[in-house]
Design an enzyme around this catalytic site. Structure first.
Site, PDB file in Angstrom:
ATOM      1  N   ASP A 179       0.926  -1.036   0.011  1.00  0.00           N
ATOM      2  CA  ASP A 179       0.060   0.067   0.087  1.00  0.00           C
ATOM      3  C   ASP A 179       1.050   0.919   0.001  1.00  0.00           C
ATOM      4  O   ASP A 179       1.592   1.527   1.064  1.00  0.00           O
ATOM      5  CB  ASP A 179      -0.910   0.070   1.102  1.00  0.00           C
ATOM      6  CG  ASP A 179      -1.888   1.275   1.291  1.00  0.00           C
ATOM      7  OD1 ASP A 179      -1.412   2.163   1.070  1.00  0.00           O
ATOM      8  OD2 ASP A 179      -3.077   0.664   1.482  1.00  0.00           O
ATOM      9  N   HIS A 180       1.194   2.049  -1.227  1.00  0.00           N
ATOM     10  CA  HIS A 180       2.101   2.950  -1.248  1.00  0.00           C
ATOM     11  C   HIS A 180       2.334   3.859  -0.089  1.00  0.00           C
ATOM     12  O   HIS A 180       2.985   4.524   0.075  1.00  0.00           O
ATOM     13  CB  HIS A 180       2.358   3.352  -2.714  1.00  0.00           C
ATOM     14  CG  HIS A 180       1.398   4.443  -2.995  1.00  0.00           C
ATOM     15  ND1 HIS A 180       0.266   4.198  -3.508  1.00  0.00           N
ATOM     16  CD2 HIS A 180       1.619   5.687  -3.120  1.00  0.00           C
ATOM     17  CE1 HIS A 180      -0.378   5.325  -3.890  1.00  0.00           C
ATOM     18  NE2 HIS A 180       0.621   6.189  -3.591  1.00  0.00           N
ATOM     19  N   HIS A 242      -5.344   2.985   1.383  1.00  0.00           N
ATOM     20  CA  HIS A 242      -4.851   4.181   2.058  1.00  0.00           C
ATOM     21  C   HIS A 242      -5.451   5.012   2.963  1.00  0.00           C
ATOM     22  O   HIS A 242      -4.720   5.254   3.925  1.00  0.00           O
ATOM     23  CB  HIS A 242      -4.596   5.091   0.776  1.00  0.00           C
ATOM     24  CG  HIS A 242      -4.149   4.570  -0.684  1.00  0.00           C
ATOM     25  ND1 HIS A 242      -3.218   3.497  -0.597  1.00  0.00           N
ATOM     26  CD2 HIS A 242      -4.221   4.748  -1.981  1.00  0.00           C
ATOM     27  CE1 HIS A 242      -2.972   3.353  -1.889  1.00  0.00           C
ATOM     28  NE2 HIS A 242      -3.507   4.044  -2.597  1.00  0.00           N
TER      29      HIS A 242
HETATM   30  C1  BG6 Z   1      -3.442   4.973  -6.277  1.00  0.00           C
HETATM   31  C2  BG6 Z   1      -5.031   5.385  -6.895  1.00  0.00           C
HETATM   32  O1  BG6 Z   1      -3.376   4.042  -5.385  1.00  0.00           O
HETATM   33  O2  BG6 Z   1      -2.998   6.406  -5.500  1.00  0.00           O
HETATM   34  C3  BG6 Z   1      -4.956   6.465  -7.635  1.00  0.00           C
HETATM   35  O3  BG6 Z   1      -5.308   4.233  -7.759  1.00  0.00           O
HETATM   36  C4  BG6 Z   1      -4.441   7.945  -6.780  1.00  0.00           C
HETATM   37  O4  BG6 Z   1      -6.303   6.828  -8.048  1.00  0.00           O
HETATM   38  C5  BG6 Z   1      -3.263   7.529  -6.183  1.00  0.00           C
HETATM   39  O5  BG6 Z   1      -4.268   8.916  -7.730  1.00  0.00           O
HETATM   40  C6  BG6 Z   1      -2.635   8.824  -5.350  1.00  0.00           C
HETATM   41  O6  BG6 Z   1      -1.310   8.696  -4.669  1.00  0.00           O
HETATM   42  P1  BG6 Z   1      -0.473   9.736  -4.498  1.00  0.00           P
HETATM   43  O7  BG6 Z   1       0.681   9.047  -3.816  1.00  0.00           O
HETATM   44  O8  BG6 Z   1      -0.354  10.717  -5.440  1.00  0.00           O
HETATM   45  O9  BG6 Z   1      -1.268  10.605  -3.392  1.00  0.00           O
END
Ligand code: BG6
Length: 484
Positions: A179-180, A242
């Site tokens: 989960d990044h 997230h």
């Molecule tokens: C991804 C979603 O997991 O996270 C995207 O699939 C979203 O829709 C993105 O834009 C947002 O990530 P970050 O790191 O730019 O906040």
């Protein structure tokens, strides 16, 4: 760090190009890759090793957070990469792959430690995992790990099915679910915010905290992902994973010097303490929204239903706000408000902790002050800010004190996560228990949306979201902080 072969499925894809190669390169420059390291890229396209390597070089030039200064160093990095064509469904191709991996292991004198990174659509996860197991790609003489990225299922049942399938080929300890958001430095900081700071610890409960607000707003719209996004919406795309991960990271109470096991145990406890919503309670606690046309940064943008690939009658949620309650000793009675959406006024991921008014004394707000706030900025700015009251010309006045601002030259989420997967540290990966509990909590929302039990609120592109989301807080006497 133990030597390893990094087997990358989807090596010609977008995620690999934008995130994985730059992350590996920056780890390499920082001396955080094992001395003996081999990467085997897999894809459908018929590429040579040289063509693959030149593609990686291009990706580094375009996406690495560091500029390439030392050409020889960069060359020594990309020479570690090999490419092989693989058809995901063909068992023979996996046998061929095993031969290639073993040959490289012999040449580089690597033990058979193999990390399988699936940078492919989730529909391929189970086929790949079972083919890996059946073709003997995981050797008993070394370790094997599987790295996958959300979506982990489409709802509770499909997530369980997926997990059961994966569990036939990999043990839970061998699965690293990315989960990044858990790789973002400020989210990782949440682990120690309370446990390492007695001042915060003393205040970290329902006695002093009035509410918590977690926001992830984006300016981008559906982009080229209509086919995916129109079936998942903000609830599956951001909220189930997230947003709930950020809630867990904020609400955990950890002992000092906690182990990865402690983190997982306490995150699970948070999820177990979340008061479930029944389908009929969803509409009182959850706002679903969809953007209409508007303007962002002065540029006119289309409404969601006019985006290419989106049906004129789409009821998909591009925004969700919800009120949640963690029913444990510390948080009982403290509302957690969570919201995320596309085409909002700014890109900002942040957490605000609003403290209660001082007890037994005249309201500071009535005297010109404001509530004490702790703001944790996660993205794109990173930092911690505290809002206190001071006195100026006989009047109370809120002041904002920047406690911490991250330097710009910090590792990206994927660097942190790939490094952790390579050393086998599961702290910042999503354990199945959390994923399952998150789906279970979200399932009534999915059902209520599906059955149209929750009205679809509209919001203008470029705004702060639907007015209904403001009303959700206003009912409790609060408002969202730091809206632009
Ligand atoms: C991804 C979603 O997991 O996270 C995207 O699939 C979203 O829709 C993105 O834009 C947002 O990530 P970050 O790191 O730019 O906040």
């Amino acid at each position: 760090m133990e030597p390893v072969t990094f087997v990358l499925f989807g090596a010609t894809g977008d995620l690999a190009k934008r995130k994985i190669y730059p992350a590996l390169y920056n780890l390499f420059v920082d001396g955080k890759l094992p001395e003996a390291f081999s990467l085997i890229g897999l894809g459908r396209r018929d590429w040579t090793d040289e063509f693959f390597q030149s593609n990686i070089e291009q990706s580094l030039r375009q996406f690495s957070r560091r500029e390439i200064q030392d050409q020889a160093l960069m060359q020594s990095f990309i020479r570690k990469f090999r490419y092989t064509v693989l058809d995901i469904g063909r068992t023979d191709d996996y046998k061929k792959l095993l031969g290639i991996i073993e040959e490289r292991e012999r040449a580089l004198q690597l033990p058979p430690n193999r990390m399988f990174y699936l940078s492919v659509g989730p529909e391929y996860f189970t086929t790949i995992a079972s083919n890996i197991a059946e073709s003997g790609l995981g050797s008993a003489a070394g370790w094997k790990r599987l790295v996958i990225e959300k979506p982990f299922g489409h709802d509770l049942q499909s997530a369980r099915d997926l997990n059961e399938h994966l569990g036939k080929s990999f043990a839970e300890e061998e699965i690293f679910r990315i989960d990044h958001y858990l790789g973002k430095p400020m989210v990782q900081n949440l682990e120690v915010l309370e446990s390492a700071n007695p001042i915060i610890q003393a205040l970290w409960s329902n006695r002093y905290i009035a509410n918590v607000q977690i926001t992830a707003s984006e300016t981008v719209g559906v982009e080229e992902r209509a086919g995916y996004y129109d079936h998942v919406g903000a609830v599956r795309d951001m909220f189930q994973n997230h947003m709930l991960q950020m809630l867990m990271m904020l609400a955990i109470h950890l002992p000092h010097n906690s182990s990865p096991g402690d983190v997982r145990k306490h995150k699970k406890q948070v999820m177990e303490a979340l008061i479930p919503l029944s389908k009929s309670e969803v509409s009182a606690n959850v706002i679903r929204g969809q953007y209409t046309s508007g303007s962002i940064g002065g540029n006119p943008v289309k409404g969601y239903r006019s985006e290419p690939g989106i049906g004129a009658g789409s009821m998909n949620d591009t925004y969700i706000a919800a009120k949640l309650q963690v029913d444990d000793y510390f948080w009982r009675g403290v509302p957690f408000y969570i919201r995320t959406g596309k085409r909002l006024s700014e890109k900002s991921t942040r957490i605000v902790v609003e403290f209660k008014e001082a007890l037994h004394q005249a309201s500071t707000v009535a005297l010109g002050g404001a509530p004490n706030l702790l703001l944790i900025e996660i993205n794109p700015n990173e930092g911690i800010m505290l809002q206190l009251n001071t006195k100026e010309n006989g009047e109370l006045k809120p002041v904002q004190i920047q406690l911490h601002e991250s330097s710009k030259d910090i590792p990206e989420a994927y660097e942190n996560l790939i490094f952790d997967a390579l050393v086998g540290n599961p702290t910042f990966f999503a354990h199945w228990d959390e994923v399952e509990l998150a789906w279970a909590w979200v399932q009534p929302i999915l059902d209520a949306f599906q059955e149209n039990l929750v009205p679809l609120a509209s919001y203008e592109a470029g705004s702060n979201g639907p007015a209904e989301a403001d009303a959700l807080l206003a009912e409790d006497g609060f408002h969202w902080w730091f809206d632009s």
